[in-house]
Design an enzyme around this catalytic site. Structure first.
Site, PDB file in Angstrom:
ATOM      1  N   ASP A   1     -40.340 -26.112 -13.808  1.00 40.77           N
ATOM      2  CA  ASP A   1     -40.305 -25.943 -12.375  1.00 40.77           C
ATOM      3  C   ASP A   1     -41.819 -25.100 -12.770  1.00 40.77           C
ATOM      4  OD1 ASP A   1     -38.089 -25.906 -12.399  1.00 40.77           O
ATOM      5  OD2 ASP A   1     -37.445 -24.083 -11.236  1.00 40.77           O
ATOM      6  N   ALA A   2     -42.557 -24.729 -13.657  1.00 44.28           N
ATOM      7  CA  ALA A   2     -43.769 -24.292 -13.761  1.00 44.28           C
ATOM      8  C   ALA A   2     -44.656 -24.991 -14.132  1.00 44.28           C
ATOM      9  CB  ALA A   2     -43.728 -22.868 -15.386  1.00 44.28           C
TER      10      ALA A   2
ATOM     11  N   ASP B   1     -45.384 -25.946 -10.328  1.00 42.56           N
ATOM     12  CA  ASP B   1     -46.045 -25.094  -9.245  1.00 42.56           C
ATOM     13  C   ASP B   1     -47.089 -25.414  -9.940  1.00 42.56           C
ATOM     14  OD1 ASP B   1     -43.784 -24.333  -8.953  1.00 42.56           O
ATOM     15  OD2 ASP B   1     -43.567 -23.181  -9.817  1.00 42.56           O
TER      16      ASP B   1
ATOM     17  N   SER C   1     -19.848 -45.408  14.462  1.00 43.89           N
ATOM     18  CA  SER C   1     -19.543 -44.801  13.892  1.00 43.89           C
ATOM     19  C   SER C   1     -18.439 -45.252  13.270  1.00 43.89           C
ATOM     20  CB  SER C   1     -19.161 -43.920  15.235  1.00 43.89           C
ATOM     21  OG  SER C   1     -18.500 -42.800  14.452  1.00 43.89           O
TER      22      SER C   1
ATOM     23  N   GLU D   1     -16.594 -44.971  -0.620  1.00 48.13           N
ATOM     24  CA  GLU D   1     -17.063 -43.760  -0.767  1.00 48.13           C
ATOM     25  C   GLU D   1     -17.081 -42.928  -0.381  1.00 48.13           C
ATOM     26  OE1 GLU D   1     -20.745 -45.404   1.600  1.00 48.13           O
ATOM     27  OE2 GLU D   1     -20.564 -47.201   0.372  1.00 48.13           O
TER      28      GLU D   1
ATOM     29  N   LYS E   1     -16.795 -39.555   2.609  1.00 51.34           N
ATOM     30  CA  LYS E   1     -17.430 -39.228   3.874  1.00 51.34           C
ATOM     31  C   LYS E   1     -17.844 -37.899   3.802  1.00 51.34           C
ATOM     32  CE  LYS E   1     -16.168 -39.865   8.203  1.00 51.34           C
ATOM     33  NZ  LYS E   1     -16.765 -38.850   8.982  1.00 51.34           N
TER      34      LYS E   1
ATOM     35  N   ASP F   1     -19.769 -34.630   5.045  1.00 51.89           N
ATOM     36  CA  ASP F   1     -19.959 -34.496   6.231  1.00 51.89           C
ATOM     37  C   ASP F   1     -20.986 -33.429   6.626  1.00 51.89           C
ATOM     38  OD1 ASP F   1     -18.366 -33.575   8.610  1.00 51.89           O
ATOM     39  OD2 ASP F   1     -17.704 -31.469   7.482  1.00 51.89           O
TER      40      ASP F   1
ATOM     41  N   TYR G   1     -26.411 -44.163   2.672  1.00 53.33           N
ATOM     42  CA  TYR G   1     -24.950 -45.372   2.557  1.00 53.33           C
ATOM     43  C   TYR G   1     -25.470 -46.732   3.122  1.00 53.33           C
ATOM     44  CZ  TYR G   1     -23.855 -42.553   6.431  1.00 53.33           C
ATOM     45  OH  TYR G   1     -24.011 -42.298   7.629  1.00 53.33           O
TER      46      TYR G   1
ATOM     47  N   LYS H   1     -15.150 -49.747   2.694  1.00 56.27           N
ATOM     48  CA  LYS H   1     -16.065 -51.230   3.748  1.00 56.27           C
ATOM     49  C   LYS H   1     -15.851 -52.011   2.545  1.00 56.27           C
ATOM     50  CE  LYS H   1     -19.671 -47.426   4.328  1.00 56.27           C
ATOM     51  NZ  LYS H   1     -20.544 -46.842   3.315  1.00 56.27           N
TER      52      LYS H   1
ATOM     53  N   LYS I   1      -9.271 -39.596   6.636  1.00 57.42           N
ATOM     54  CA  LYS I   1     -10.026 -38.652   6.998  1.00 57.42           C
ATOM     55  C   LYS I   1      -8.625 -37.707   6.034  1.00 57.42           C
ATOM     56  CE  LYS I   1     -12.542 -37.047  10.504  1.00 57.42           C
ATOM     57  NZ  LYS I   1     -13.371 -36.824  11.754  1.00 57.42           N
TER      58      LYS I   1
ATOM     59  N   CYS J   1     -21.387   4.903   8.412  1.00 58.23           N
ATOM     60  CA  CYS J   1     -20.787   3.788   7.103  1.00 58.23           C
ATOM     61  C   CYS J   1     -20.205   4.269   6.374  1.00 58.23           C
ATOM     62  CB  CYS J   1     -22.021   3.747   6.498  1.00 58.23           C
ATOM     63  SG  CYS J   1     -22.254   3.512   4.713  1.00 58.23           S
TER      64      CYS J   1
ATOM     65  N   CYS K   1     -20.691   5.847   3.018  1.00 64.48           N
ATOM     66  CA  CYS K   1     -20.939   7.216   2.837  1.00 64.48           C
ATOM     67  C   CYS K   1     -21.525   8.409   4.349  1.00 64.48           C
ATOM     68  CB  CYS K   1     -22.657   6.821   2.016  1.00 64.48           C
ATOM     69  SG  CYS K   1     -23.840   6.153   3.659  1.00 64.48           S
TER      70      CYS K   1
ATOM     71  N   CYS L   1     -26.393   0.898   7.638  1.00 61.92           N
ATOM     72  CA  CYS L   1     -26.402   1.692   7.296  1.00 61.92           C
ATOM     73  C   CYS L   1     -27.578   1.699   6.483  1.00 61.92           C
ATOM     74  CB  CYS L   1     -25.434   2.045   6.001  1.00 61.92           C
ATOM     75  SG  CYS L   1     -25.602   3.769   5.195  1.00 61.92           S
TER      76      CYS L   1
ATOM     77  N   CYS M   1     -27.083   5.652   0.290  1.00 59.44           N
ATOM     78  CA  CYS M   1     -25.527   5.743   0.467  1.00 59.44           C
ATOM     79  C   CYS M   1     -25.264   4.556  -1.135  1.00 59.44           C
ATOM     80  CB  CYS M   1     -25.494   4.270   1.380  1.00 59.44           C
ATOM     81  SG  CYS M   1     -23.717   2.748   1.637  1.00 59.44           S
TER      82      CYS M   1
HETATM   83  S1  IVH Z   1     -20.527 -46.041   6.759  1.00 57.77           S
HETATM   84  C1  IVH Z   1     -21.891 -49.036  10.852  1.00 57.77           C
HETATM   85  N1  IVH Z   1     -20.641 -44.425   5.209  1.00 57.77           N
HETATM   86  O1  IVH Z   1     -19.111 -40.492   9.247  1.00 57.77           O
HETATM   87  C2  IVH Z   1     -20.935 -47.226   9.298  1.00 57.77           C
HETATM   88  N2  IVH Z   1     -20.766 -43.270   6.924  1.00 57.77           N
HETATM   89  O2  IVH Z   1     -17.075 -40.917  11.310  1.00 57.77           O
HETATM   90  C3  IVH Z   1     -22.058 -46.487   9.412  1.00 57.77           C
HETATM   91  N3  IVH Z   1     -20.229 -40.930   7.259  1.00 57.77           N
HETATM   92  O3  IVH Z   1     -21.235 -41.740  11.498  1.00 57.77           O
HETATM   93  C4  IVH Z   1     -21.841 -45.529   8.661  1.00 57.77           C
HETATM   94  N4  IVH Z   1     -20.259 -40.368   5.166  1.00 57.77           N
HETATM   95  O4  IVH Z   1     -22.588 -40.197  10.182  1.00 57.77           O
HETATM   96  C5  IVH Z   1     -20.653 -44.530   6.647  1.00 57.77           C
HETATM   97  N5  IVH Z   1     -20.167 -43.398   3.192  1.00 57.77           N
HETATM   98  C6  IVH Z   1     -20.544 -43.113   4.165  1.00 57.77           C
HETATM   99  C7  IVH Z   1     -20.325 -41.883   4.813  1.00 57.77           C
HETATM  100  C8  IVH Z   1     -20.433 -42.030   6.883  1.00 57.77           C
HETATM  101  C9  IVH Z   1     -20.019 -40.006   6.295  1.00 57.77           C
HETATM  102  C10 IVH Z   1     -20.645 -40.125   8.302  1.00 57.77           C
HETATM  103  C11 IVH Z   1     -21.386 -41.296   9.653  1.00 57.77           C
HETATM  104  C12 IVH Z   1     -20.949 -42.178  10.277  1.00 57.77           C
HETATM  105  C13 IVH Z   1     -19.288 -40.823  10.562  1.00 57.77           C
HETATM  106  C14 IVH Z   1     -18.797 -41.406  10.972  1.00 57.77           C
END
Ligand code: IVH
Length: 669
Positions: free
Chosen positions: A31-32, A35, A80, A110, A112, A114, A219, A283, A307, A401, A404, A419, A424
């Protein structure tokens, strides 16, 4: 020396370091070193403000304050995904695919992530714009905030004009740290990393986003066709080659059994990741087949998201306990009837603060729903009033507290109660635990339990006491044999020679985190110099703001702090910066200035670390692998493939003795 060229070289090197560190997860320099180059960059930019562009690594720290977010239209909508909740949903999906494209299909699985979906636009390889998904057609322009995510390259490795899409997220570790900090500062905590990431990217002050340590996985490309790839998997590989961060846990599966195995594997392993995932995305891999499948209004037909089952459980809130943290913040913690949640037994959960408890109408004795907030800290999310018996009790924070007895105060604009008694015991104990912790003084063998033991036996009252512990007294303690006492004393002894930044961080000065401690140590070099610095001098330092400067000045004015520092000094605790820094070597002697050097083979005369330090001192940086970018390879005996590669690429090869020529004469360092 051509300053402009040096400036461009520094940008190139810093970008490469960032790529190695943030994208490849494989740093090649300390890191140094980073930096130091950054400081040089900042100096050049101060001298030539007209050189600075948005692409400079200096712009990653934010600074711009926006008035609002512009709208961005997604020319290709950001879709989505449809959800699957069980095997049958997935088998149905596969059947629909086979009916349309035939049996010859493969899937990319892949994780997913969050977080929140974002798009990044590059023009001729240059980062131009970043946006949120919004409603899929129109999002918000968050270009500046996304620029602070270090793994997003400002320049692709090839001059493509593409729009890439991915998920911005907050790593779990950053989330925990952020909430700890917010708790300390009396601010409301974020419920989970996703909310924290979303909140960070919607900040108008880009410095805030920069401080949140967000990250991203890409992705997809809005239109993969433009890149000349035929399969989604090749597209992702290509994104990697362009310098974009993709998730490496992806896997191409040829059968549904392989898909199920992948899901099973990650259902088990998800906790081990440093980011939250809420499912698995499947996919269709072939892009032509994807096209054939087409899309519904909001979701493609060629993909589906499995999910994970929700991770909530019901249990009884037995009582509410109060904890006093290092900075005096008093937090309520729920003590629960133990319940199974996502594979672990949960018996305690965070309640954050009194306001939240009342907002959610949570009473002692209630049946409550607990959830693993972002898979990390379990949290009580709501009560179930229908299950009340009438014996439940409304909770009120005490006025004093619990440790204390001194009166608790609510500092301006804070939600939390604190506190403020510096004596304390609970705060002192937490402060001691912090002092010995890994990122502070790193005293091995002195974990939380031992600290508590020493403290409750009154063997230590402040951090300086650690350095005056006697072997005899330690031996009297439970579970402390000869061997563990010797090890402990040795670790304590070793910690005396830590570089200044560890001590500074360990002292727990308000607002002085690890990074600030390092900046201060590098700049001031000794505790005395830092103590002597006034507010103006402190705020002249990059990254040191008013709040921290005030806190430092107040800290060093305190009589008790003087006494503590004298004691530490008397114990022989080092108070100077001993980390790497650029020596005052005349520019012309920096034989490796801006050069990348690779060390290979066995060195006979010096250790690898010494060689590395020497090269760095001479202005070079040491990298782990030979590429076109390598300037010199230093080869010891038995050098293997790296030497062969250097010879193939025509890179100059030095012997260890060549390097030794540049060793300083005795007594020079
Ligand atoms: S593909 C047309 N790949 O999940 C396909 N989405 O519930 C576009 N997400 O809106 C999405 N990981 O925000 C894809 N490996 C992944 C993902 C992913 C998370 C999210 C993304 C999407 C939502 C859908």
């Amino acid at each position: 020396m051509d300053e402009k060229k040096r400036y461009e070289d520094i940008i190139r090197i810093l970008d490469e370091y960032s790529y190695e560190y943030y994208v490849m997860d494989n740093p090649t320099v300390e890191d140094a070193e980073y930096d130091k180059l950054m400081q040089e960059l900042l100096q050049l930019e101060a001298k030539h403000p007209d050189w600075v562009t948005n692409e400079s690594p200096s712009q990653r720290v934010g600074g711009e304050v926006l008035e609002g977010f512009e709208k961005v239209e997604h020319k290709i909508p950001m879709l989505s995904l449809a959800n699957a909740f069980n095997e049958q949903d997935l088998l149905d999906f596969d059947r629909r695919v086979r009916e349309k494209v035939g049996e010859d299909r493969e899937y990319m699985c892949e994780l997913k992530i969050d977080g929140l979906a974002v798009s990044l636009e590059y023009e001729n390889g240059h980062y131009k714009r970043g946006a949120t998904r919004g409603d899929g057609s129109v999002g918000e322009d968050i270009t500046a905030n996304l620029r602070t995510i270090r793994s997003i390259p400002m320049k692709l490795k090839e001059p493509f004009s593409i729009e890439v899409r991915g998920e911005a997220y907050m790593p779990k570790r950053s989330f925990v740290k952020l909430n700890e900090k917010r708790e300390e500062d009396g601010l409301p905590e974020f419920a989970n990393p996703r909310n924290a990431a979303a909140g960070s990217l919607r900040q108008l002050d880009t410095k805030i986003a920069a401080s949140r340590n967000l990250d991203i996985f890409l992705y997809a490309v809005a239109d993969f066709g433009e890149m000349g790839v035929l399969r989604h998997s090749d597209g992702l590989d290509k994104l990697g080659e362009l310098g974009l961060r993709t998730n490496k846990e992806r896997r191409v599966c040829k059968t549904m059994d392989e898909v199920f195995a992948y899901i099973e594997e990650w259902t088990q392993k998800r906790e081990s990741l440093d980011y939250d995932i809420d499912g698995i995305v499947i996919k269709l891999n072939d892009l032509a087949q994807q096209e054939e499948m087409g899309a519904r209004i909001k979701t493609p037909r060629w993909s589906i998201a499995y999910k994970f089952p929700a991770e909530e459980a019901e249990t009884k809130l037995e009582k509410i306990e109060l904890n006093v943290g290092r900075t005096g913040v008093v937090t309520p913690t729920a003590v629960l009837d133990p319940v199974q949640l996502a594979g672990t037994t949960v018996s305690r959960a965070s309640l954050h603060n009194e306001d939240l408890i009342h907002e959610k109408d949570i009473r002692v004795g209630d049946t409550v729903v607990v959830k693993k907030a972002g898979d990390i800290i379990p949290e009580v999310i709501r009560s179930i009033p229908e299950k009340r018996t009438g014996n439940e009790v409304t909770f009120h924070m005490p006025e004093t507290c619990p440790a204390c007895g001194s009166e608790l105060v609510r500092l301006e604009e804070e939600v939390a109660l604190r506190c403020i008694n510096p004596k304390c015991p609970a705060q002192i104990k937490e402060g001691l635990i912090h002092f010995v912790s890994r990122n502070a003084m790193n005293i091995d063998g002195l974990g939380e339990k031992v600290v508590v033991q020493l403290f409750s036996h009154q063997l230590i009252h402040d951090v300086a006491d650690l350095y005056f512990l006697s072997r005899e007294k330690l031996l009297e303690l439970e579970r402390m044999g000869e061997k563990s006492v010797s090890n402990l004393l040795q670790s304590i002894e070793n910690s005396k020679s830590n570089s200044l930044e560890r001590l500074l961080f360990g002292l727990g000065i308000r607002h002085v985190g690890e990074k600030a401690a390092r900046t201060l140590a590098l700049k001031f070099e000794t505790m005395d110099a830092l103590r002597a610095a006034d507010k103006e001098t402190l705020t002249e330092t990059a990254d040191i703001g008013e709040k921290m400067a005030d806190s430092l000045v107040t800290y060093f004015e305190n009589e008790e702090v003087h006494a503590l520092l004298s004691e530490l000094e008397r114990a022989g605790v080092n108070m100077t910066y001993t980390g790497p820094r650029r020596e005052d070597i005349p520019e012309e002697d920096l034989v490796f200035a801006g050069k990348t050097v690779v060390l290979t083979g066995k060195l006979e005369q010096m250790t690898r670390n010494d060689a590395k330090a020497l090269i760095e001192k001479l202005g070079g940086n040491v990298s782990g692998s030979v590429s076109k970018k390598t300037d010199v390879v230093v080869a010891g005996s038995d050098a293997g493939s790296k030497l062969t590669k250097a010879e193939e690429l025509g890179i100059p090869v030095w012997s260890e003795l060549d390097l030794m020529e540049y060793l300083p004469d005795e007594g020079e360092i």
